[in-house]
Design an enzyme around this catalytic site. Structure first.
Site, short mmCIF file in Angstrom:
data_model
loop_
_atom_site.label_atom_id
_atom_site.label_comp_id
_atom_site.label_asym_id
_atom_site.label_seq_id
_atom_site.Cartn_x
_atom_site.Cartn_y
_atom_site.Cartn_z
N ASP A 24 0.83 -1.20 0.00
CA ASP A 24 0.00 0.00 0.00
C ASP A 24 0.87 1.26 0.00
O ASP A 24 0.62 2.21 -0.76
CB ASP A 24 -0.92 -0.02 1.22
CG ASP A 24 -1.75 1.24 1.36
OD1 ASP A 24 -2.62 1.47 0.51
OD2 ASP A 24 -1.50 2.01 2.30
N GLU A 71 -2.06 -5.27 -3.69
CA GLU A 71 -1.04 -4.55 -2.93
C GLU A 71 -0.02 -5.51 -2.33
O GLU A 71 1.18 -5.20 -2.28
CB GLU A 71 -1.70 -3.73 -1.82
CG GLU A 71 -2.49 -2.55 -2.37
CD GLU A 71 -3.24 -1.78 -1.29
OE1 GLU A 71 -3.53 -0.60 -1.51
OE2 GLU A 71 -3.56 -2.39 -0.24
#
Length: 204
Positions: free
Chosen positions: A36, A104
């Site tokens: 992320d 992610e």
């Protein structure tokens, strides 16, 4: 092991990136946390280099490309569902949230295994950043929520009431009225209020 065009030296990383917490304690959650951060950085870097827009517009663009909806589309395009390992306790279709987390996590795994340039190559290959001028996202409420949550700590509400032409809606942050919009339906009025709030908060 070669996966999505990248050959992993440490197979355990990609196996972890594709494992949900319902399946094992050794799962993607920590890799998702890392991925992320890397995604935010690399997408932000791309737009800083390639886009001459003001800071507010850059923030909006980045939010579109790192949004749950966009990551879920990438997950589907790459057909990752057939690789994800879910436990028996998980029922139903894979949610958008999990799809985004897996993308992610895969990015985080590539970064740890091959470094920043390989992570950048993954984003360049699958995120279609060069096409940002044609990026269409009219879900202003969703976009506004992501932007506000990422930049402020406040309560967000819509005050929506009937009016002569349909409905009028005011977007508020805590007790402050930010922007108002009108529409033929309640949903349309709230979308317009969100659109105007984005322009006021991030584009001006």
């Amino acid at each position: 092991m070669k996966f999505l065009g990248y050959k992993f030296k440490d197979i355990g990383l990609i196996e972890r990136a594709l494992t949900h917490s319902s399946k094992s304690e050794i799962n993607y959650e920590r890799l998702e946390f890392l991925g992320d951060s890397i995604l935010d950085f690399l997408v932000g870097e791309y737009f800083y280099i390639h886009c001459d827009e003001a800071e507010g517009r850059l923030t909006v663009l980045r939010s579109q490309y790192v949004s749950e909806n966009h990551l879920a589309k990438i997950f589907d395009n790459l057909k990752l569902a057939k690789y994800v390992k879910l436990g028996k306790s998980y029922q139903g279709e894979i949610s958008k949230a999990i799809k985004g987390d897996v993308v992610e996590a895969v990015l985080g795994a590539i970064y740890l295994d091959g470094g920043l340039n390989e992570a950048k190559n993954f984003i360049k290959k699958y995120f279609d950043l060069d096409n940002y001028k044609n990026m269409i996202d009219e879900n202003y409420k969703s976009k506004l929520q992501e932007l506000v949550q990422g930049n402020f700590k406040c309560k967000m509400t819509y005050q929506t009431e009937p009016c002569e032409n349909g409905f009028t809606s005011t977007f508020c942050m805590d007790e402050d009225e930010i922007a108002s919009g009108e529409g033929k339906s309640k949903a349309e009025a709230e979308q317009m209020a969100a659109k105007l709030a984005i322009e006021k908060l991030f584009l001006l």
